[in-house]
Structure formats: structure tokens, C-alpha cells
Design an enzyme around this catalytic site. Structure first.
Site, PDB file in Angstrom:
ATOM      1  N   CYS A   1       0.782  -1.037  -0.096  1.00 37.27           N
ATOM      2  CA  CYS A   1      -0.036  -0.044  -0.081  1.00 37.27           C
ATOM      3  C   CYS A   1       0.967   1.340  -0.127  1.00 37.27           C
ATOM      4  CB  CYS A   1      -0.932  -0.196   1.151  1.00 37.27           C
ATOM      5  SG  CYS A   1      -0.151  -0.693   2.631  1.00 37.27           S
TER       6      CYS A   1
ATOM      7  N   CYS B   1       2.219   2.378   3.410  1.00 36.27           N
ATOM      8  CA  CYS B   1       2.568   2.656   4.651  1.00 36.27           C
ATOM      9  C   CYS B   1       3.703   3.810   4.821  1.00 36.27           C
ATOM     10  CB  CYS B   1       2.655   1.504   5.458  1.00 36.27           C
ATOM     11  SG  CYS B   1       1.276   0.490   5.528  1.00 36.27           S
TER      12      CYS B   1
END
Lengths: 93, 133
Positions: free
Chosen positions: B32, B34
Site C-alpha cells: 500500500c 505505509c
């Protein structure tokens, strides 16, 4: 949900292999390291992360892989990937 | 974190990867994006870009050279940290030479967003003077 479970199955320096699949586990293991072997370099415990996880995930390890073992080639560089222990198995020496 | 009053649990855990004379760290989150938002603010736009995520893990040295104009000698190992939201990584850049006796505030001016992701080194005093002039 009780106190975070922080008991690690692995130790720093252990050689581990990432499972190819882990249907019951969490999906947060990058595809490129599945089936690959590396060395545990850090133990982070089980981290309370209620915004991102449903329930408590197993303890998290940093695992170091040589780039050439993951992608081939002649690179001397390394990849450090944070992986939950349910994805890891002991690797042969 | 305590000093900045960032509640634990919101950030997960902070990981700090320290650059040395023989190790250069760079951070990505391939699944993703992060990033220690609560500490560092928003990441650079390319941090969320698939072309960065896909290439940095396969060829960090080439990506740093081609895309970020950062050429590292063979004597320096390049290590990519692929994050989860449990431990969010930042890079601690090396202190540039010529900064002995600098205050924390002065040193902070040498730190760029890219240097905290590891796609650049901290600014040199000469570069800072050029930018100011």
C-alpha cells in the site's frame, strides 16, 4: 482482545523460509518473497494496530533477503521485509 | 514521539534505519503506502506510485541513480525496507561533513523529505548555501 502476544517463535539470526501461501493468515506478505529464504534481523512483537487489523496479528519479524536470491542477477544489495510469523517456517541450514 | 505528543497505536511502531559509511537505506511499502504520516506528514507523491514500488525492490541502486540522481559506490550496500502498517520506517540520513558545532535547528535545514525516505542524502552545507542564494 487481551494483551498483545509478544512471544516470538523465531530468534534474531534464524534462517527462515516464507510460505508460498497462507490461506488462513493475513494477506500482508508481498508476493515476491513468497517461497524465499532469509535471515531474521529484528523482532517487533505483536503490535496493537486496531485501525488496520481486525484483531491482533501474530508477532512481526524483519527478515533480510539478498536481492539476488529473490530476483536473480548479481546484486550485492539486500531487502528487509517485515513479515508476520504465521508466514514463516524454519529453513534448512 | 512522546515529545511531539503523537499517540502510540495511531502510528504502529516507528522503525528508524540509520545510514552509515557502508549502508544506505531506502523505504517503500509495496502493498500500500505505509509511511510514518503522523511524524513526517505526507510522503512524496512518487512514494505511492507503482513504478517506484515495483522497481525499487528489484533494483534499488539503478532506481536511485536513474530516477533520483543518487549514485552510490559499490562499497555501500543498498538495503530496501518494505514496510507494513505495524512498523513504519524512516531513514536517518548521515550527518554531512562540515557541520561540526551546528545546532539542531541548523542541521534540520539539511534534512529533506527525500532524505528521510532514502532517495537522497541530506543536503550538504554548500548545497544549502546555493539554495539560499
Amino acid at each position: 482482545m487481551g494483551a498483545p502476544e509478544t512471544t516470538h517463535r523465531f530468534h534474531v539470526g534464524d534462517r527462515v523460509q516464507v510460505k508460498r501461501a497462507n490461506p488462513a493468515g493475513n494477506p500482508r506478505t508481498p508476493a515476491y518473497v513468497r517461497g524465499k529464504s532469509g535471515i531474521v534481523t529484528a523482532l517487533h512483537g505483536s503490535i496493537d494496530n486496531p485501525l488496520d487489523h481486525r484483531g491482533l496479528y501474530p508477532p512481526l519479524c524483519s527478515v533480510l533477503f539478498p536481492v539476488r536470491e529473490v530476483f536473480g542477477g548479481a546484486s550485492q544489495d539486500t531487502l528487509s521485509v517485515d513479515l508476520h510469523e504465521d508466514w514463516l517456517a524454519p529453513a534448512g541450514a | 514521539m512522546r515529545e511531539l505528543n503523537i499517540p502510540p497505536g495511531k502510528l504502529g511502531k516507528l522503525g528508524v534505519a540509520e545510514n552509515t559509511a557502508t549502508l544506505h537505506n531506502v523505504v517503500v511499502c509495496t502493498l500500500c503506502s505505509c509511511y510514518p504520516h503522523d511524524l513526517l506528514g505526507d510522503p512524496p507523491w512518487w512514494y505511492r506510485d507503482d513504478s517506484y514500488k515495483e522497481r525499487i525492490v528489484r533494483d534499488a541502486r539503478g532506481t536511485l541513480a536513474d530516477r533520483f540522481n543518487l549514485r552510490l559506490p559499490d562499497s555501500v550496500e543498498v538495503r530496501v525496507h518494505d514496510s507494513t502498517s505495524d512498523v513504519r520506517w524512516m531513514v536517518l540520513p548521515r550527518r554531512p561533513t562540515g557541520t561540526q558545532g551546528w545546532s539542531e535547528e541548523e542541521l534540520a535545514r539539511l534534512v529533506t523529505i527525500d532524505s528521510l525516505v532514502g532517495t537522497a542524502e541530506a543536503l550538504t552545507p554548500a548545497a544549502l548555501a546555493r539554495d539560499a542564494g
